[in-house]
Design a protein around this motif. Structure first.
Motif, PDB file in Angstrom:
ATOM      1  N   VAL A 149       0.853  -1.190   0.000  1.00  0.00           N
ATOM      2  CA  VAL A 149       0.000   0.000   0.000  1.00  0.00           C
ATOM      3  C   VAL A 149       0.888   1.238   0.000  1.00  0.00           C
ATOM      4  O   VAL A 149       1.801   1.359   0.819  1.00  0.00           O
ATOM      5  N   ASP A 150       0.636   2.131  -0.927  1.00  0.00           N
ATOM      6  CA  ASP A 150       1.434   3.346  -1.075  1.00  0.00           C
ATOM      7  C   ASP A 150       1.441   4.152   0.222  1.00  0.00           C
ATOM      8  O   ASP A 150       0.399   4.382   0.835  1.00  0.00           O
ATOM      9  N   GLY A 151       2.629   4.589   0.639  1.00  0.00           N
ATOM     10  CA  GLY A 151       2.752   5.343   1.894  1.00  0.00           C
ATOM     11  C   GLY A 151       1.990   6.649   1.897  1.00  0.00           C
ATOM     12  O   GLY A 151       1.464   7.076   2.930  1.00  0.00           O
ATOM     13  N   SER A 152       1.910   7.300   0.721  1.00  0.00           N
ATOM     14  CA  SER A 152       1.186   8.576   0.653  1.00  0.00           C
ATOM     15  C   SER A 152      -0.312   8.364   0.846  1.00  0.00           C
ATOM     16  O   SER A 152      -1.003   9.205   1.430  1.00  0.00           O
ATOM     17  N   ARG A 153      -0.843   7.216   0.359  1.00  0.00           N
ATOM     18  CA  ARG A 153      -2.262   6.929   0.569  1.00  0.00           C
ATOM     19  C   ARG A 153      -2.533   6.611   2.032  1.00  0.00           C
ATOM     20  O   ARG A 153      -3.568   7.003   2.595  1.00  0.00           O
ATOM     21  N   ALA A 154      -1.610   5.901   2.677  1.00  0.00           N
ATOM     22  CA  ALA A 154      -1.743   5.612   4.103  1.00  0.00           C
ATOM     23  C   ALA A 154      -1.698   6.908   4.906  1.00  0.00           C
ATOM     24  O   ALA A 154      -2.451   7.087   5.883  1.00  0.00           O
ATOM     25  N   PHE A 155      -0.834   7.845   4.472  1.00  0.00           N
ATOM     26  CA  PHE A 155      -0.762   9.135   5.172  1.00  0.00           C
ATOM     27  C   PHE A 155      -2.033   9.945   4.955  1.00  0.00           C
ATOM     28  O   PHE A 155      -2.499  10.633   5.867  1.00  0.00           O
ATOM     29  N   GLU A 156      -2.608   9.865   3.758  1.00  0.00           N
ATOM     30  CA  GLU A 156      -3.872  10.559   3.491  1.00  0.00           C
ATOM     31  C   GLU A 156      -4.975  10.057   4.419  1.00  0.00           C
ATOM     32  O   GLU A 156      -5.760  10.850   4.949  1.00  0.00           O
ATOM     33  N   LEU A 157      -5.033   8.744   4.634  1.00  0.00           N
ATOM     34  CA  LEU A 157      -6.014   8.179   5.568  1.00  0.00           C
ATOM     35  C   LEU A 157      -5.791   8.722   6.972  1.00  0.00           C
ATOM     36  O   LEU A 157      -6.736   9.034   7.692  1.00  0.00           O
TER      37      LEU A 157
END
Length: 871
Positions: free
Chosen positions: A394-402
């Motif tokens: 899972v892309d780190g930027s998407r995890a950060f967005e969550l």
């Protein structure tokens, strides 16, 4: 020995050593821009160490509520995983302000631990500062070393480096070498294997620091250099929870009676068992610790919020909720139920936790409900992220967005991803987090120089209750360079008429007249560690001259009007709603006021009118200000004065009375209530469970408000052609509008009915599916009705209708349920993808969904593209 007895023995011991025992200061810090919360026992006494105030007595002892969750002292992520770190903890301390020093501090510490508490000296180790060869060139603390040799074997005295044994409150300020006392509670077998001295300061759970004796003898300047303090001080701090662990003969702070009642209650509510599964144990420790931090913060006046100190409290509570959600399988609020146990456990030492229990329960419960909804939403979003992830990472930027947008924590994202066979790019997440921190740090970066002291013997005194002008002398100043505010100067005078921000009231503005004719404008006034600081963009010339300080009279007068109105409003609320009402916050500005108060239901329109009428009645009575500036605290309370929770009061206080309204207050007020002129409530709302907010105006702002209302009234009359009875004219207009709406609805229904027959004939067969895509002249409701009417008459139906409604594009997709089941078609997915043609988006259910957009010209392309889903 029970925890309450351990606490009492400490305080009684130092009372016998001629120390004044003072109550814990509120945990939420005011008038100190460097701290959000009290993070050590010395924080409430900073002004004494800095020389900005004189203590009541040179010897003081206390137990202080502390919170360590941000900045230099941040234990949050360790909490729960070990047995001795906490967010909230009690720090037992004894203090000397220029009185005794190392000899007495060490002797009394040894006497209390070994004789009064009976700790075996063979369990103890001490550390002393070994010196440093860096820029400070500090020598070893031989004085402390020689004193300790009188009490403990030399091989139990360890030399510590600057990191462990030189204590500093921050980048600037008083500091000095320290001597830590460590205790080894391991079994004899373990001690035989490894010498305890090798485990000191090694994060061993049974070899822990218990007491730190700080010898304040230096001052750290802005340029990093050290200067010797004119007076030497003692600052000690002993961890109460760790002390209880040692004296109660257990191996963990959580096994003491400080925590066991809360842990037992968690076990009962959640049907879990402490001590059998490490993951469950961590969760229970996190919850039992965090509920204390959150409850005491609320009791001291800091509610969870999205900014500042409130964000820190929300973050702590959400950490507890996610551990209960993940490891205890709790999908409903329950942490709020622990407030009763906590109140019974600590209410004797800290009565505020008991008196504020209902508020604590309500606030925590609402926060739990809100975050549990967020977790549910986050789970759905995470499912979509994983669904659209082509690799197994899972892309780190998407995890950060969550995390950043929805508050969904990284560890929970990792846990769920792992269960589905995915991992999370943690490095990418950390990179995004660091970027955010850098942006925040750069936006708020400031550089503060040392104070330049011009006069040592002058007393900084506020005289602004009696005058708005004064001849003043500059005693000190410093420069502050800020990326946000630019270069500023902070000035302190020997006396000042400028009121510093406090008690909800904004600071005064004004100017300083320099003898040569220059004018220096004061843009704000604040209080910092007992100093009244005047903020300006320029430094006055001729610093040794006498200046004339002039407060902006209009700014002060209107602020005072609103401040007096908050007192009258408080009285009105307690009279009309009940004496359960307590002030929970306020903001007093020249143009408006804001008042937060405890109340558990919406204040209805009739009650608001009664409150407004009550305040205006007190204004019309023209009640005089009765001010007592130095009344003993207890005497003021006995006379009926209201004190606010979370405020720090001295032995003598200032009491303000207007008729039957009497409060402890340091703010400025009008001479008589008639000066307020009029009071008008603008709004009433909820800001948290059990907390309501009223926003209101007085004085000039009320005049402006009614002028604006009158202008709007005249404008409405003109639109209505100046009728004799405007209200009746509006009612007639509404009735006529309702009648026309009914006629339009009937016409649209007829139109849709006629259209249905025509469209039914246009339906074609595409691969066995009844298909129609067409632009129609209907609104969204008309299209929906048409779709379901056609759907009731046909099977295997796929419809897509587009419409241009006043320049806005609409796409509506209907799919028969049997098609959804057999062909996997999804109307929500389809309209989201077709929405790009109309520069918009939308969604809905698999059998019906709608999209909206700003590009009607793209409707035809969308209609053509829809057939691709059937091929």
């Amino acid at each position: 020995m029970k925890s309450k007895d351990i606490r009492a023995k400490f305080l009684n011991f130092f009372k016998g050593k001629e120390h004044l025992i003072v109550p814990s200061a509120p945990m939420v810090v005011k008038n100190d821009p460097t701290l959000m919360f009290v993070n050590s026992g010395m924080a409430p006494f900073k002004e004494y160490f800095l020389g900005n105030a004189v203590p009541k007595q040179n010897r003081i002892a206390d137990t202080q509520k502390c919170l360590r969750v941000s900045g230099k002292h941040n234990d949050l992520e360790e909490v729960g995983y070990d047995t001795y770190h906490h967010t909230l903890f009690e720090m037992l301390g004894n203090w000397s302000f220029g009185d005794y020093f190392k000899k007495e501090a060490i002797a009394w510490a040894w006497e209390l631990l070994t004789k009064e508490y009976g700790i075996d000296k063979d369990m103890l180790y001490v550390t002393v500062f070994e010196g440093s060869d860096d820029d400070d060139k500090l020598e070893m603390d031989n004085e402390a070393f020689d004193i300790w040799k009188q009490y403990i074997d030399e091989d139990r005295i360890l030399k510590g480096n600057k990191k462990d044994n030189f204590w500093e409150m921050g980048e600037q300020g008083p500091c000095g070498p320290c001597s830590e006392i460590h205790v080894d509670i391991r079994s004899a077998e373990e001690k035989a294997k490894v010498n305890g001295r090798d485990l000191v300061n090694m994060d061993h759970p049974q070899v822990v620091e218990i007491w730190n004796l700080v010898f304040m003898q230096y001052n750290r300047k802005a340029n990093g250099s050290l200067e010797v303090l004119p007076n030497k001080h003692i600052d000690t701090g002993m961890g109460f929870e760790r002390l209880c662990m040692v004296l109660q003969g257990v191996q963990s702070n959580y096994d003491t009676d400080v925590f066991t009642p809360i842990i037992r209650e968690i076990e009962t509510i959640t049907s879990s068992k402490y001590g059998e599964d490490e993951k469950i144990d961590v969760a229970i420790r996190v919850i039992s610790d965090h509920v204390r931090a959150v409850a005491f913060s609320i009791a001291d006046g800091q509610l969870p919020s999205n900014t500042g100190a409130g964000y820190v409290i929300r973050r702590i509570l959400r950490r507890a909720i996610r551990y209960s959600f993940t490891f205890l399988n709790q999908k409903e609020p329950f942490i709020y139920k622990l407030a009763d146990t906590l109140g019974n456990q600590m209410g004797e030492a800290f009565p505020e936790i008991k008196s504020q229990e209902r508020l604590i329960e309500n606030v925590i419960k609402e926060e739990e409900q809100s975050f549990l909804r967020t977790l549910d939403q986050g789970l759905l979003l995470l499912d979509k992220v994983i669904e659209n992830t082509t690799s197994k990472t899972v892309d780190g930027s998407r995890a950060f967005e969550l995390y950043d947008t929805y508050g969904f924590p990284l560890d929970l994202t990792q846990l769920i991803a792992r269960e589905k066979g995915y991992e999370v790019d943690e490095a990418g997440f950390d990179s995004e987090m660091q970027k955010q921190k850098d942006r925040s740090r750069n936006a708020s970066a400031t550089e503060t120089s040392d104070w330049v002291i011009l006069r040592e013997d002058d007393t900084e005194e506020f005289i602004g209750y009696d005058t708005l002008t004064a001849d003043v002398k500059l005693t000190r100043y410093r420069k502050v360079v800020s990326k946000k505010d630019g270069d500023q100067y902070q000035l302190v005078f020997n006396l000042t008429p400028f009121y510093p921000e406090g008690g909800g009231q904004v600071g005064d503005k004004g100017l300083i007249e320099v003898p040569n004719g220059d004018i220096v404008y004061i843009t704000d006034t604040k209080k910092e560690n007992n100093l009244i600081i005047h903020i300006t963009k320029q430094l006055p010339s001729h610093l040794e001259d006498t200046f004339k300080a002039v407060v902006n009279d209009e700014h002060r007068r209107l602020s005072a009007s609103n401040h007096t109105a908050t007192h009258l409003l408080h009285q009105a609320l307690r009279t009309i709603l009940g004496t359960h009402v307590e002030q929970k916050g306020s903001l007093v500005k020249p143009k408006s006021l804001r008042f937060d108060f405890s109340h558990f239901s919406k204040v209805d329109a009739d009650q608001l009118q009664q409150i407004e009428d009550f305040v205006n009645a007190r204004i019309r009575e023209n009640l005089p200000l009765e001010e007592q500036r130095n009344i003993p605290m207890q005497k003021a309370l006995d006379e009926g004065a209201i004190a606010l929770f979370g405020e720090k009061y001295g032995d003598s206080v200032r009491a303000i009375r207007f008729g039957q309204s009497m409060e402890l207050c340091g703010g400025t007020h009008v001479k008589q209530t008639g000066d307020v002129w009029h009071f008008k409530i603008k709004s009433e709302s909820a800001i948290a469970s059990g907390i309501r907010r009223i926003e209101a105006i007085t004085n000039v702002a009320v005049g402006e408000y009614f002028e604006n209302v009158d202008k709007q009234y005249e404008a409405v009359k003109q639109v209505l052609k100046n009728p004799a009875e405007p209200v009746k004219a509006l009612q007639n207009l509404q009735e006529e509008n309702a009648s026309l709406k009914k006629q339009i609805e009937a016409l649209l229904k007829d139109k849709a009915k006629n259209l249905k027959g025509d469209l039914k004939n246009e339906i074609t067969d595409v691969n066995g599916i009844q298909y129609l895509a067409k632009k129609v002249d209907l609104d969204a409701k008309g299209i929906k009705d048409l779709c379901f009417e056609l759907g009731n008459q046909s099977n295997n139906l796929f419809l897509l209708f587009g419409a241009d409604n006043n320049g806005k594009a609409i796409l509506s997709c209907y799919i028969s349920k049997e098609l959804v089941a057999s062909n996997g078609l999804n109307a929500g997915t389809i309209v989201r993808e077709l929405g790009k043609f109309i520069q918009g988006g939308g969604g809905g259910q698999p059998f019906f969904a709608t999209a909206g957009g700003k590009n009607p010209a793209g409707i035809e392309e969308a209609l053509k593209a829809s057939e691709d889903y059937l091929k």
